[in-house]
Each structure stands twice: as structure tokens, then as C-alpha cells.
Design an enzyme around this catalytic site. Sequence first.
Site, PDB file in Angstrom:
ATOM      1  N   PRO A  10      -4.881   1.729  -2.142  1.00 51.48           N
ATOM      2  CA  PRO A  10      -4.084   2.288  -1.143  1.00 51.48           C
ATOM      3  C   PRO A  10      -3.356   1.253  -0.244  1.00 51.48           C
ATOM      4  O   PRO A  10      -3.594   0.183  -0.258  1.00 51.48           O
ATOM      5  CB  PRO A  10      -5.149   2.945  -0.166  1.00 51.48           C
ATOM      6  CG  PRO A  10      -6.420   2.259  -0.517  1.00 51.48           C
ATOM      7  CD  PRO A  10      -6.327   2.089  -1.812  1.00 51.48           C
ATOM      8  N   GLU A  96     -11.615  -8.840  -9.063  1.00 55.38           N
ATOM      9  CA  GLU A  96     -11.272  -8.272  -7.715  1.00 55.38           C
ATOM     10  C   GLU A  96     -10.279  -9.293  -7.321  1.00 55.38           C
ATOM     11  O   GLU A  96     -10.617 -10.578  -7.048  1.00 55.38           O
ATOM     12  CB  GLU A  96     -12.555  -8.188  -7.135  1.00 55.38           C
ATOM     13  CG  GLU A  96     -12.260  -7.700  -5.703  1.00 55.38           C
ATOM     14  CD  GLU A  96     -13.361  -7.841  -4.556  1.00 55.38           C
ATOM     15  OE1 GLU A  96     -13.401  -7.429  -3.552  1.00 55.38           O
ATOM     16  OE2 GLU A  96     -14.797  -8.084  -5.230  1.00 55.38           O
ATOM     17  N   HIS A  98      -7.454  -9.999  -3.957  1.00 52.98           N
ATOM     18  CA  HIS A  98      -6.878  -9.558  -2.691  1.00 52.98           C
ATOM     19  C   HIS A  98      -5.855 -10.423  -2.424  1.00 52.98           C
ATOM     20  O   HIS A  98      -5.922 -11.721  -2.523  1.00 52.98           O
ATOM     21  CB  HIS A  98      -8.015  -9.476  -1.462  1.00 52.98           C
ATOM     22  CG  HIS A  98      -9.116  -8.507  -1.712  1.00 52.98           C
ATOM     23  ND1 HIS A  98      -8.930  -7.322  -1.559  1.00 52.98           N
ATOM     24  CD2 HIS A  98     -10.119  -8.723  -2.237  1.00 52.98           C
ATOM     25  CE1 HIS A  98     -10.030  -6.634  -1.962  1.00 52.98           C
ATOM     26  NE2 HIS A  98     -10.913  -7.667  -2.436  1.00 52.98           N
TER      27      HIS A  98
END
Length: 138
Positions: A10, A96, A98
Site C-alpha cells: 500500500p 523483505e 523497505h
Amino acid sequence: MKKLIIINGPNLNLLGKREPEIYGSQTFEDYFENLESKYNDISLEYYQSNIEGELIDKLQEVGFSYDGIILNAAAYTHTSVGIGDAIKGIETPVVEVHISNTFSREEFRHQSYISPNAKGVILGFGLKSYDLAIESFN
């Protein structure tokens, strides 16, 4: 040829517009074009959704046939047991990613439901985090 997919969660569709002091001023689409040029020996795909169930569906769709998944689940990282379970249930390794250093931000961002099931975690290097994730599959 290796087949990798980047899956973004999102609000990452707002890169280039959203909080440029944290996320930079480049859109992900422009950045992805650079990745495709740089890693032309890898089949790279890109998928983004703001909807948790769509992210789970995509993980299940590619999770048995791709060589790697690079996942930035964004805010769902900190809230979605379902995405964590989806990663646990597939065979394809997941890195993962970020853009920001989540540990230098709000306390709730320090928890990840993705990390325990991921091959590795890369965070805090801006968009370069995606390059590092791709390199981890070489």
C-alpha cells in the site's frame, strides 16, 4: 534466465509524490525501468496493490514457479499475519525490502510479520534496497 518479481504494498504507488524526504522524488515505475536495464539478464516483473488480499493472491500465484520474490509489504509488514502466513506457505524465497530504516521510525514499525519467514531483510537504503535484494538472488 532467473525470474524475479517485485511486489509492492500500500501507498507505494505514490512514490515520487508521498513524503519525498523519506521516500525520494522518483516514481517506482521510472526506477523499475532502470532496474530492467541494469539487470537485463534477469526476467523482472513488478506488481503493486493497496489491497492485502490481492498481495496474498499474488504471492500464492508466483510462490511455486519464480526464482525469487522481493516484497515491500509497506504498512502491511507490521499488521498482516495473513501475508506472513502466505510467505510461510510458498516455496519461492522472499526478501523483505523497505526503502526507509523502519527502526528509525515510529515504534509500531519495528515489528514485522514478514521477517520470520523471509530469506533476508534489507532496509534503509532508499530505492537501492531493491538493487541489493536483486543481487541477493545472484
